[in-house]
Scaffold this motif. Structure first.
Motif, PDB file in Angstrom:
ATOM      1  N   HIS A 138      -9.124  23.405  13.589  1.00 21.69           N
ATOM      2  CA  HIS A 138      -9.541  23.656  12.208  1.00 21.69           C
ATOM      3  C   HIS A 138      -8.325  23.903  11.317  1.00 21.69           C
ATOM      4  CE1 HIS A 138     -12.409  24.906   9.075  1.00 21.69           C
ATOM      5  NE2 HIS A 138     -11.465  25.759   8.717  1.00 21.69           N
ATOM      6  N   LEU A 139      -8.093  22.956  10.400  1.00 22.11           N
ATOM      7  CA  LEU A 139      -7.036  23.102   9.404  1.00 22.11           C
ATOM      8  C   LEU A 139      -7.615  23.059   7.991  1.00 22.11           C
ATOM      9  CD1 LEU A 139      -4.334  20.784  11.030  1.00 22.11           C
ATOM     10  CD2 LEU A 139      -4.400  23.292  11.053  1.00 22.11           C
ATOM     11  N   THR A 140      -8.362  21.997   7.716  1.00 23.21           N
ATOM     12  CA  THR A 140      -9.000  21.850   6.409  1.00 23.21           C
ATOM     13  C   THR A 140     -10.512  21.913   6.484  1.00 23.21           C
ATOM     14  OG1 THR A 140      -9.087  19.431   6.585  1.00 23.21           O
ATOM     15  CG2 THR A 140      -7.082  20.394   5.661  1.00 23.21           C
ATOM     16  N   GLY A 141     -11.084  21.747   7.681  1.00 21.29           N
ATOM     17  CA  GLY A 141     -12.526  21.650   7.816  1.00 21.29           C
ATOM     18  C   GLY A 141     -13.026  20.224   7.717  1.00 21.29           C
ATOM     19  N   PHE A 142     -12.173  19.287   7.263  1.00 22.25           N
ATOM     20  CA  PHE A 142     -12.519  17.868   7.225  1.00 22.25           C
ATOM     21  C   PHE A 142     -12.125  17.263   8.577  1.00 22.25           C
ATOM     22  CE2 PHE A 142     -11.445  17.901   2.401  1.00 22.25           C
ATOM     23  CZ  PHE A 142     -12.551  18.701   2.177  1.00 22.25           C
ATOM     24  N   TYR A 143     -13.095  16.818   9.332  1.00 20.54           N
ATOM     25  CA  TYR A 143     -12.803  16.316  10.681  1.00 20.54           C
ATOM     26  C   TYR A 143     -11.867  15.113  10.644  1.00 20.54           C
ATOM     27  CZ  TYR A 143     -16.232  19.281  13.075  1.00 20.54           C
ATOM     28  OH  TYR A 143     -16.912  20.350  13.614  1.00 20.54           O
ATOM     29  N   THR A 144     -12.028  14.235   9.652  1.00 19.43           N
ATOM     30  CA  THR A 144     -11.154  13.057   9.597  1.00 19.43           C
ATOM     31  C   THR A 144      -9.709  13.468   9.346  1.00 19.43           C
ATOM     32  OG1 THR A 144     -11.772  12.840   7.258  1.00 19.43           O
ATOM     33  CG2 THR A 144     -12.972  11.489   8.840  1.00 19.43           C
ATOM     34  N   VAL A 145      -9.501  14.415   8.443  1.00 18.31           N
ATOM     35  CA  VAL A 145      -8.143  14.874   8.126  1.00 18.31           C
ATOM     36  C   VAL A 145      -7.552  15.664   9.287  1.00 18.31           C
ATOM     37  CG1 VAL A 145      -6.757  16.277   6.550  1.00 18.31           C
ATOM     38  CG2 VAL A 145      -8.645  14.890   5.658  1.00 18.31           C
ATOM     39  N   ASP A 146      -8.337  16.603   9.821  1.00 19.18           N
ATOM     40  CA  ASP A 146      -7.837  17.440  10.920  1.00 19.18           C
ATOM     41  C   ASP A 146      -7.506  16.613  12.158  1.00 19.18           C
ATOM     42  OD1 ASP A 146      -8.200  19.556   9.241  1.00 19.18           O
ATOM     43  OD2 ASP A 146     -10.030  20.297  10.183  1.00 19.18           O
ATOM     44  N   ALA A 147      -8.353  15.623  12.450  1.00 19.09           N
ATOM     45  CA  ALA A 147      -8.094  14.778  13.620  1.00 19.09           C
ATOM     46  C   ALA A 147      -6.850  13.924  13.413  1.00 19.09           C
ATOM     47  CB  ALA A 147      -9.306  13.889  13.901  1.00 19.09           C
ATOM     48  N   ALA A 148      -6.655  13.414  12.198  1.00 17.61           N
ATOM     49  CA  ALA A 148      -5.463  12.606  11.917  1.00 17.61           C
ATOM     50  C   ALA A 148      -4.200  13.453  11.987  1.00 17.61           C
ATOM     51  CB  ALA A 148      -5.594  11.946  10.542  1.00 17.61           C
ATOM     52  N   LEU A 149      -4.259  14.668  11.435  1.00 15.48           N
ATOM     53  CA  LEU A 149      -3.091  15.544  11.497  1.00 15.48           C
ATOM     54  C   LEU A 149      -2.761  15.937  12.929  1.00 15.48           C
ATOM     55  CD1 LEU A 149      -3.775  17.895   8.439  1.00 15.48           C
ATOM     56  CD2 LEU A 149      -2.113  16.031   8.590  1.00 15.48           C
ATOM     57  N   GLY A 150      -3.783  16.058  13.773  1.00 15.85           N
ATOM     58  CA  GLY A 150      -3.563  16.412  15.176  1.00 15.85           C
ATOM     59  C   GLY A 150      -3.294  15.231  16.077  1.00 15.85           C
ATOM     60  N   GLY A 151      -3.311  14.017  15.526  1.00 17.38           N
ATOM     61  CA  GLY A 151      -3.067  12.828  16.332  1.00 17.38           C
ATOM     62  C   GLY A 151      -4.197  12.486  17.283  1.00 17.38           C
TER      63      GLY A 151
ATOM     64  N   ASP B  76      -9.120   9.178  18.650  1.00 17.69           N
ATOM     65  CA  ASP B  76     -10.486   8.934  19.116  1.00 17.69           C
ATOM     66  C   ASP B  76     -11.479   9.824  18.369  1.00 17.69           C
ATOM     67  OD1 ASP B  76      -9.308  11.166  20.271  1.00 17.69           O
ATOM     68  OD2 ASP B  76     -10.493  11.028  22.118  1.00 17.69           O
ATOM     69  N   VAL B  77     -11.080  11.074  18.126  1.00 17.37           N
ATOM     70  CA  VAL B  77     -11.923  11.972  17.336  1.00 17.37           C
ATOM     71  C   VAL B  77     -12.013  11.488  15.891  1.00 17.37           C
ATOM     72  CG1 VAL B  77     -12.212  14.354  16.535  1.00 17.37           C
ATOM     73  CG2 VAL B  77     -11.340  13.911  18.840  1.00 17.37           C
ATOM     74  N   TRP B  78     -10.901  11.004  15.346  1.00 19.01           N
ATOM     75  CA  TRP B  78     -10.902  10.497  13.979  1.00 19.01           C
ATOM     76  C   TRP B  78     -11.857   9.322  13.841  1.00 19.01           C
ATOM     77  CZ3 TRP B  78      -9.673   5.700  11.936  1.00 19.01           C
ATOM     78  CH2 TRP B  78      -9.521   5.642  10.555  1.00 19.01           C
ATOM     79  N   TRP B  79     -11.821   8.396  14.773  1.00 16.64           N
ATOM     80  CA  TRP B  79     -12.693   7.221  14.706  1.00 16.64           C
ATOM     81  C   TRP B  79     -14.156   7.634  14.831  1.00 16.64           C
ATOM     82  CZ3 TRP B  79     -13.305   2.830  12.754  1.00 16.64           C
ATOM     83  CH2 TRP B  79     -14.209   1.889  13.266  1.00 16.64           C
ATOM     84  N   SER B  80     -14.434   8.588  15.699  1.00 22.04           N
ATOM     85  CA  SER B  80     -15.809   9.078  15.833  1.00 22.04           C
ATOM     86  C   SER B  80     -16.280   9.747  14.547  1.00 22.04           C
ATOM     87  CB  SER B  80     -15.896  10.062  17.004  1.00 22.04           C
ATOM     88  OG  SER B  80     -17.201  10.613  17.108  1.00 22.04           O
ATOM     89  N   ALA B  81     -15.406  10.545  13.916  1.00 22.25           N
ATOM     90  CA  ALA B  81     -15.773  11.209  12.668  1.00 22.25           C
ATOM     91  C   ALA B  81     -16.038  10.199  11.551  1.00 22.25           C
ATOM     92  CB  ALA B  81     -14.676  12.184  12.256  1.00 22.25           C
ATOM     93  N   VAL B  82     -15.213   9.156  11.481  1.00 17.97           N
ATOM     94  CA  VAL B  82     -15.408   8.128  10.449  1.00 17.97           C
ATOM     95  C   VAL B  82     -16.734   7.404  10.664  1.00 17.97           C
ATOM     96  CG1 VAL B  82     -14.539   5.929   9.561  1.00 17.97           C
ATOM     97  CG2 VAL B  82     -12.960   7.820   9.985  1.00 17.97           C
TER      98      VAL B  82
END
Length: 359
Positions: free
Chosen positions: A201-214, A217-223
């Protein structure tokens, strides 16, 4: 010539200083108005919640509230419901000024803590929907205006009318059935695939947090989980933006400076982008700002259909359980969003159209 330069420089510096002071005065007036608006909204919301039939103690305690008066008295004393209504409101205002939105009667946590968890999910969904709406709605509105009274315009006018006419809950159910249940093209609910952990949890936006954390796979699922509810929310907004864009562009196309630009031999694409779309954006941004606030406050049905853990679901459960502090917290957040969006829209006016000055 050299003696005129200092005068011109001083004149330019004075103009910039006056512009800066005008902007500061504008911001001061808007912030003062925002404080008064928030106070008025809290008063209206508080009065309306008091007029709602039902007892919060009964809604939260269930059958125990019928046969155990001591439990009811303890509940009312804990949440201050045994005090006079005006005193309850003044107490709420005093706590609000300190950033305390009260304790939720359903989650037994601070309302501010609940909102910090649920609001980012709704903002992420609304941002995705409004960006999609702007890209599609403005582009199709321009196409309809340029092809006025021809078949592309007729088709797009029917499409926009359908978009603003279809109930959102019906669109959500149809989209859920076709795109998830029937064909399995998109996920049906939640913010991530089952068994997948949320990103740090950084911003609460899963797409942003997943991208910042590298965590791609989580980013693609969130999108992928954002697409279906965002499409549903965007249907109405796209139709509305198409209609406003078409009307604004048609009005500007008849101006003399547009005819002059075409007479100079400028390509039609340059004429539309530089001389037509930019002044039309003033009206478009106004509609988009209001639409973004409506997406935040009106996503209740969509979030429930798609099991989206956002502000809409939180507001729905708060209303069902007569959770007065949570209802007030949601009202304050939605009001703040509308006020901030209106302020941003006013500031963007001066950026888009240099003729507009904030005084």
């Amino acid at each position: 010539m050299s003696s005129a330069n200092p005068t011109a420089a001083a004149s330019g510096a004075g103009q910039r200083a006056r512009s800066g002071r005008g902007l500061l005065r504008f911001l001061a007036r808007r912030l003062a108005a925002a404080v008064l608006l928030c106070a008025g909204i809290t008063l209206v919301a508080f009065v309306l919640t008091q007029l709602v039939p039902g007892d919060p103690a009964t809604a939260n305690l269930g059958q125990r509230a019928i046969g155990d008066p001591a439990a009811v008295a303890a509940f009312r004393a804990k949440y201050g419901l045994d005090r006079p209504v005006p005193l309850q409101y003044l107490t709420y205002l005093g706590n609000l000024l300190q950033g305390n939105l009260g304790m939720s009667q359903q989650s037994h946590r601070a309302v501010a803590q609940d909102l910090a968890e649920y609001v980012p999910a709704t903002i992420e969904l609304a941002l995705f929907a409004i960006v999609l709406s702007l890209l599609v709605g403005v582009a199709l509105g321009v196409v309809a205006a340029v092809n006025r009274d021809r078949w592309p315009d007729q088709v797009l006018r029917v499409v926009s009318l359908g978009g603003v006419s279809m109930p959102t809950f019906w669109v959500a159910l149809v989209a859920f059935y076709l795109l998830f249940f029937k064909f399995g093209l998109l996920p049906g609910g939640g913010r991530l695939d089952p068994g997948m952990n949320a990103p740090p949890h950084l911003t609460g936006f899963y797409t942003v947090d997943a991208a910042l954390g590298g965590q791609w796979d989580v980013w693609w699922s969130a999108v992928r989980h954002l697409v279906l509810p965002s499409l549903v929310l965007a249907v109405y907004t796209v139709g509305m933006l198409m209609r406003f864009t078409r009307a604004s562009v048609l009005e500007i196309l008849g101006n003399d400076y547009v005819r002059a630009a075409r007479a100079k031999g400028l390509p039609e694409r340059v004429v539309i982008m530089r001389h037509v779309l930019r002044p039309a954006m003033v009206a478009i941004i106004t509609v988009a700002g209001v639409a973004f606030g409506s997406l935040l406050s009106g996503a209740v049905l969509v979030e429930n259909i798609f099991s989206w853990p956002g502000l809409g679901q939180y507001a729905y459960h708060s209303a069902v359980n007569l959770d007065l502090p949570a209802i007030m917290g949601v009202s304050v957040v939605v009001a703040a969003v509308y006020i901030v969006m209106n302020l941003l829209v006013d500031l963007l006016y001066g950026v888009i159209d240099p003729r507009i000055r904030l005084t």
